[in-house]
Write a protein that holds these residues in place. Structure first.
Motif, PDB file in Angstrom:
ATOM      1  N   ILE A  93      -2.041  -4.012   0.589  1.00 47.75           N
ATOM      2  CA  ILE A  93      -1.231  -5.193   0.247  1.00 47.75           C
ATOM      3  C   ILE A  93       0.259  -4.865   0.324  1.00 47.75           C
ATOM      4  CG2 ILE A  93      -0.754  -6.920  -1.578  1.00 47.75           C
ATOM      5  CD1 ILE A  93      -3.564  -4.783  -2.257  1.00 47.75           C
ATOM      6  N   PRO A  94       1.046  -5.724   0.999  1.00 51.14           N
ATOM      7  CA  PRO A  94       2.501  -5.522   1.017  1.00 51.14           C
ATOM      8  C   PRO A  94       3.121  -6.178  -0.214  1.00 51.14           C
ATOM      9  CG  PRO A  94       1.917  -7.362   2.452  1.00 51.14           C
ATOM     10  CD  PRO A  94       0.635  -6.891   1.812  1.00 51.14           C
ATOM     11  N   LEU A  95       3.966  -5.450  -0.930  1.00 57.79           N
ATOM     12  CA  LEU A  95       4.619  -6.055  -2.102  1.00 57.79           C
ATOM     13  C   LEU A  95       5.949  -6.688  -1.675  1.00 57.79           C
ATOM     14  CD1 LEU A  95       3.921  -3.496  -4.996  1.00 57.79           C
ATOM     15  CD2 LEU A  95       2.574  -5.476  -4.233  1.00 57.79           C
TER      16      LEU A  95
ATOM     17  N   PHE B  46       3.715  -7.282   8.583  1.00 61.13           N
ATOM     18  CA  PHE B  46       2.567  -6.693   7.892  1.00 61.13           C
ATOM     19  C   PHE B  46       1.410  -6.422   8.864  1.00 61.13           C
ATOM     20  CE2 PHE B  46      -1.283  -7.205   5.063  1.00 61.13           C
ATOM     21  CZ  PHE B  46      -1.249  -5.874   4.647  1.00 61.13           C
ATOM     22  N   GLN B  47       1.215  -7.330   9.827  1.00 64.15           N
ATOM     23  CA  GLN B  47       0.162  -7.099  10.819  1.00 64.15           C
ATOM     24  C   GLN B  47       0.440  -5.814  11.593  1.00 64.15           C
ATOM     25  OE1 GLN B  47      -2.440  -9.181  10.531  1.00 64.15           O
ATOM     26  NE2 GLN B  47      -3.461  -7.648  11.805  1.00 64.15           N
TER      27      GLN B  47
ATOM     28  N   VAL C  60       0.643  -1.204  -1.311  1.00 66.71           N
ATOM     29  CA  VAL C  60      -0.221  -0.663  -2.362  1.00 66.71           C
ATOM     30  C   VAL C  60      -1.691  -0.940  -2.023  1.00 66.71           C
ATOM     31  CG1 VAL C  60       1.525  -0.848  -4.185  1.00 66.71           C
ATOM     32  CG2 VAL C  60      -0.022  -2.780  -3.771  1.00 66.71           C
ATOM     33  N   GLY C  61      -2.589  -0.349  -2.824  1.00 63.58           N
ATOM     34  CA  GLY C  61      -4.020  -0.570  -2.620  1.00 63.58           C
ATOM     35  C   GLY C  61      -4.630   0.485  -1.720  1.00 63.58           C
ATOM     36  N   GLU C  62      -5.591   0.053  -0.912  1.00 70.31           N
ATOM     37  CA  GLU C  62      -6.292   0.971  -0.001  1.00 70.31           C
ATOM     38  C   GLU C  62      -5.355   1.456   1.103  1.00 70.31           C
ATOM     39  OE1 GLU C  62      -9.165  -1.035   2.473  1.00 70.31           O
ATOM     40  OE2 GLU C  62      -9.827   0.814   3.438  1.00 70.31           O
ATOM     41  N   HIS C  63      -5.472   2.719   1.514  1.00 72.10           N
ATOM     42  CA  HIS C  63      -4.864   3.144   2.779  1.00 72.10           C
ATOM     43  C   HIS C  63      -5.851   2.684   3.848  1.00 72.10           C
ATOM     44  CE1 HIS C  63      -3.217   5.413   6.059  1.00 72.10           C
ATOM     45  NE2 HIS C  63      -4.287   6.181   6.151  1.00 72.10           N
TER      46      HIS C  63
END
Ligand code: NAD
Length: 326
Positions: A184-186, A217-218, A176-179
């Motif tokens: 942010i990973p939920l 996530f990285q 979610v958040g900015e592309h």
């Protein structure tokens, strides 16, 4: 022509992304008539010719292209992909000035050509471009939204699926958040087949460690940089992701997708009383997509770190929007 076109999709920009969106839609049978507009006449003519030569092999559709914006007349949906793309090392936010200038010219002209259209933004930085398109157009927020983190979430799901050795379709997890870099990973709500991901035991490995999560996530965040370094641009996954969004929209599916839309008073489940709501910014959270465009932004569960990350991402996007004078 054997039949009149029913659903018209106008694609702005015949570059790698625009042409691949058309290709993905054609193969999936999403949309009946396609118009591609680009200022580069030779490029749009060549892409349209190449795509037209494949029409025999896909569900019935027609396709035309032009450097005259009139080709977009009466479109049901306008997909904007025109503009500068990331060069190696550039962030998406670095593209804001150049691509906002393109939108200032394009949006009023597109509204004149296709007054009833829903606008789907893909051009980066997509959250910023979605916000300014909504403001420039004055359209109801439901009719202007961006591809957002649909692509990032599919990258996330792919990496989780591969690490856990299950099919990607069985992974439920959102970015979610900015592309872009502040996304942010939920992790807290990620699951496989209803099993919370934090409880999922990978054979011969056990539960995913913090290190596993950081690595995954990285990789999601680095994906575009990695692809741009290798082949200059990303096109296939964004083409498929956009076709899926268009399918949800044109088929009135009420599909939940993490698209970028104008949020006002957004509060995730779990918000503390003193958590500020997300206001007056476009970013991605899971939203309902149907024939009316983007509907309700769903209050999904987020832990304190995820909520703080979302607020920080909102601030990053808002700063970029302010720099453009909006
Ligand atoms: P590209 O350079 O291949 O194509 C861009 C096209 O836009 C060119 O053909 C150019 O002639 C055209 N164009 C420029 N100004 C125009 C105007 N005023 N009117 C009409 N056409 C115009 O770039 P690309 O790889 O197709 O990427 C396009 C955009 O999509 C970039 O901003 C890129 O960062 C973005 N993108 C977004 C996502 C996402 O997830 N949102 C993913 C990949 C790429």
């Amino acid at each position: 022509m054997a039949h009149l076109p029913t659903t018209k999709i106008a694609i702005i920009g015949a570059g790698g992304v625009g042409a691949t969106i058309a290709y993905a839609c054609l193969i999936r049978g999403v949309g009946k008539h396609f118009a591609i507009y680009d200022v580069n006449r030779a490029k749009v003519d060549a892409e349209v010719l190449d795509l037209n030569h494949g029409l025999q092999f896909v569900p019935m559709a027609t396709l035309e292209g032009s450097d005259d914006i009139g080709v977009c007349a009466e479109a049901d949906v306008v997909v904007i992909t025109a503009g500068a793309k990331q060069k190696p090392g550039q962030t998406r936010l670095d593209l804001a000035g150049a691509n906002a200038a393109i939108c200032r010219k394009l949006v009023p002209a597109l509204q004149r050509a296709a007054p009833d259209a829903i606008f789907l933004l893909v051009t980066n930085p997509v959250d910023v471009i979605t916000y300014i398109t909504q403001k420039l157009s004055g359209l109801p927020p439901a009719r202007v939204f961006g591809s957002g983190t649909v692509l990032d979430s599919s990258r996330f799901r792919f990496l989780i699926a591969r690490r856990c050795d299950v099919a990607v379709q069985n992974v439920h997890a959102y970015i979610v958040g900015e592309h872009g870099d502040s996304e942010i990973p939920l992790w807290s709500s990620a699951s496989i087949a209803n099993v919370p991901l934090k409880d999922w035991a990978v054979p011969r490995h056990g539960k995913l460690s913090v290190r596993d999560q950081t690595e995954i996530f990285q990789n999601v965040k680095d994906a575009a940089y990695q692809i741009v370094a290798g082949k200059g641009a990303t096109n296939y996954a964004i083409g498929l992701a956009t076709a899926k969004i268009l399918e949800a929209l044109l088929n009135d599916e009420n599909r939940i997708l993490p698209v970028s839309s104008l949020l006002n008073g957004y509060r995730p489940i779990g918000s503390a009383d003193d958590d500020q709501a997300i206001d007056d910014v476009c970013l991605s959270v899971p939203c309902i997509v149907n024939r009316a465009g983007v509907g309700q932004a769903l209050a999904v569960p987020m832990n304190a770190a995820e909520r703080a990350g979302l607020r920080n991402s909102a601030e990053t996007i808002r700063n970029a929007i302010r720099l453009l004078g909006f």
